[in-house]
Motif scaffolding. Sequence first.
Motif, mmCIF file in Angstrom:
data_model
loop_
_atom_site.group_PDB
_atom_site.id
_atom_site.type_symbol
_atom_site.label_atom_id
_atom_site.label_comp_id
_atom_site.label_asym_id
_atom_site.label_seq_id
_atom_site.Cartn_x
_atom_site.Cartn_y
_atom_site.Cartn_z
ATOM 1 N N LEU A 101 90.425 -25.648 -45.122
ATOM 2 C CA LEU A 101 91.039 -24.674 -46.020
ATOM 3 C C LEU A 101 90.176 -24.484 -47.263
ATOM 4 O O LEU A 101 89.942 -23.352 -47.708
ATOM 5 N N TYR A 102 89.702 -25.577 -47.826
ATOM 6 C CA TYR A 102 88.792 -25.501 -48.980
ATOM 7 C C TYR A 102 87.540 -24.706 -48.629
ATOM 8 O O TYR A 102 87.092 -23.839 -49.394
ATOM 9 N N ASP A 103 86.971 -24.974 -47.461
ATOM 10 C CA ASP A 103 85.712 -24.349 -47.070
ATOM 11 C C ASP A 103 85.849 -22.834 -46.929
ATOM 12 O O ASP A 103 85.036 -22.077 -47.457
ATOM 13 N N VAL A 104 86.891 -22.382 -46.242
ATOM 14 C CA VAL A 104 87.040 -20.934 -46.060
ATOM 15 C C VAL A 104 87.430 -20.262 -47.372
ATOM 16 O O VAL A 104 87.042 -19.119 -47.630
ATOM 17 N N ALA A 105 88.189 -20.954 -48.212
ATOM 18 C CA ALA A 105 88.579 -20.363 -49.494
ATOM 19 C C ALA A 105 87.383 -20.225 -50.427
ATOM 20 O O ALA A 105 87.246 -19.224 -51.133
ATOM 21 N N MET A 106 86.496 -21.205 -50.430
ATOM 22 C CA MET A 106 85.328 -21.146 -51.302
ATOM 23 C C MET A 106 84.321 -20.102 -50.841
ATOM 24 O O MET A 106 83.593 -19.541 -51.651
ATOM 25 N N ARG A 107 84.282 -19.829 -49.556
ATOM 26 C CA ARG A 107 83.313 -18.866 -49.044
ATOM 27 C C ARG A 107 83.846 -17.439 -49.052
ATOM 28 O O ARG A 107 83.151 -16.524 -48.643
ATOM 29 N N LYS A 127 84.222 -15.234 -51.235
ATOM 30 C CA LYS A 127 83.467 -14.259 -52.007
ATOM 31 C C LYS A 127 81.971 -14.332 -51.729
ATOM 32 O O LYS A 127 81.172 -13.744 -52.434
ATOM 33 N N GLY A 128 81.603 -15.093 -50.704
ATOM 34 C CA GLY A 128 80.183 -15.219 -50.400
ATOM 35 C C GLY A 128 79.610 -13.927 -49.851
ATOM 36 O O GLY A 128 80.311 -13.069 -49.334
ATOM 37 N N ASN A 129 78.304 -13.766 -49.955
ATOM 38 C CA ASN A 129 77.640 -12.561 -49.471
ATOM 39 C C ASN A 129 77.170 -12.689 -48.032
ATOM 40 O O ASN A 129 76.650 -11.738 -47.460
ATOM 41 N N ALA A 130 77.327 -13.894 -47.457
ATOM 42 C CA ALA A 130 76.773 -14.125 -46.127
ATOM 43 C C ALA A 130 77.601 -13.470 -45.033
ATOM 44 O O ALA A 130 77.115 -13.256 -43.934
ATOM 45 N N ILE A 131 78.858 -13.146 -45.305
ATOM 46 C CA ILE A 131 79.714 -12.553 -44.288
ATOM 47 C C ILE A 131 80.434 -11.359 -44.881
ATOM 48 O O ILE A 131 80.602 -11.250 -46.086
ATOM 49 N N GLY A 132 80.839 -10.441 -44.024
ATOM 50 C CA GLY A 132 81.530 -9.255 -44.483
ATOM 51 C C GLY A 132 82.969 -9.540 -44.850
ATOM 52 O O GLY A 132 83.520 -10.586 -44.508
ATOM 53 N N PRO A 133 83.617 -8.587 -45.545
ATOM 54 C CA PRO A 133 85.004 -8.808 -45.976
ATOM 55 C C PRO A 133 85.972 -8.990 -44.823
ATOM 56 O O PRO A 133 86.927 -9.753 -44.925
ATOM 57 N N GLY A 134 85.739 -8.288 -43.696
ATOM 58 C CA GLY A 134 86.620 -8.455 -42.548
ATOM 59 C C GLY A 134 86.550 -9.853 -41.980
ATOM 60 O O GLY A 134 87.573 -10.475 -41.676
ATOM 61 N N ALA A 135 85.329 -10.373 -41.846
ATOM 62 C CA ALA A 135 85.153 -11.729 -41.325
ATOM 63 C C ALA A 135 85.717 -12.758 -42.290
ATOM 64 O O ALA A 135 86.288 -13.769 -41.870
ATOM 65 N N ARG A 136 85.566 -12.526 -43.596
ATOM 66 C CA ARG A 136 86.119 -13.459 -44.583
ATOM 67 C C ARG A 136 87.629 -13.552 -44.435
ATOM 68 O O ARG A 136 88.210 -14.638 -44.455
ATOM 69 N N ALA A 137 88.279 -12.406 -44.286
ATOM 70 C CA ALA A 137 89.734 -12.400 -44.127
ATOM 71 C C ALA A 137 90.141 -13.100 -42.836
ATOM 72 O O ALA A 137 91.119 -13.856 -42.809
ATOM 73 N N ARG A 138 89.382 -12.876 -41.768
ATOM 74 C CA ARG A 138 89.717 -13.505 -40.488
ATOM 75 C C ARG A 138 89.550 -15.019 -40.549
ATOM 76 O O ARG A 138 90.314 -15.762 -39.923
ATOM 77 N N ARG A 139 88.567 -15.499 -41.302
ATOM 78 C CA ARG A 139 88.391 -16.946 -41.462
ATOM 79 C C ARG A 139 89.614 -17.563 -42.141
ATOM 80 O O ARG A 139 90.107 -18.617 -41.737
#
Length: 202
Positions: free
Chosen positions: A93-99, A101-113
């Motif tokens: 949970l910490y890992d996906v929450a911290m990432r 706003k990262g630039n390595a993945i798109g907003p859709g993938a961030r939400a899915r994580r």
Amino acid sequence: MTMVPGRKVNWYLRAGGDLAHDVIDSAPQAIVAAMSEYWAAGHSHGDFNIDNILLDPISREISFVDFGAEPLIPCCDSATRRRSASYDLGYILYDVAMRVKGNAIGPGARARRLILAERMLRAFLETIARQENALHVIDEIHLVARLHMETIDVSLSPRGLWRRLLRSLAARRIDTTLGRLKAQFGPAMQSSSSADELTRQQ
């Protein structure tokens, strides 16, 4: 080096489309089931993140890679399984929450994580019969996530200030996620327990 079948879960989430939705719908329960015996033995993965979980949809196999240093959990009882899972689920949970706003993945993938991580937590909580135990696990997961966030450098350097912002955003994501789970497993499990008690009295 031994080849492990499948692709990283993150690959499917980045791909999007029906494949990503299928993973989000079916993988959380399967991942929790696959880790259940390991947690029950008092072990934790130590680096439980989406990049270290591999799925092979054809053979329907799940693999875990890059195990880290696991914390010492001395006892081996029903509480051990919950505590071991709390370490791993708190970290993911910490890992996906911290990432988020990262630039390595798109907003859709961030939400899915984030959705996948929340469903993994929910899948584990659904295996816990007693309401107070489920709520205790949520608190443990919250504590683990917060402890990991406290290790982040938040100095007054430009990098430190950026990480301070990320940590603040991650804390909100974590609080929101666990708040939803508490709302679900608190009243819902209490109602179930009350219904069971009423049935026994009749």
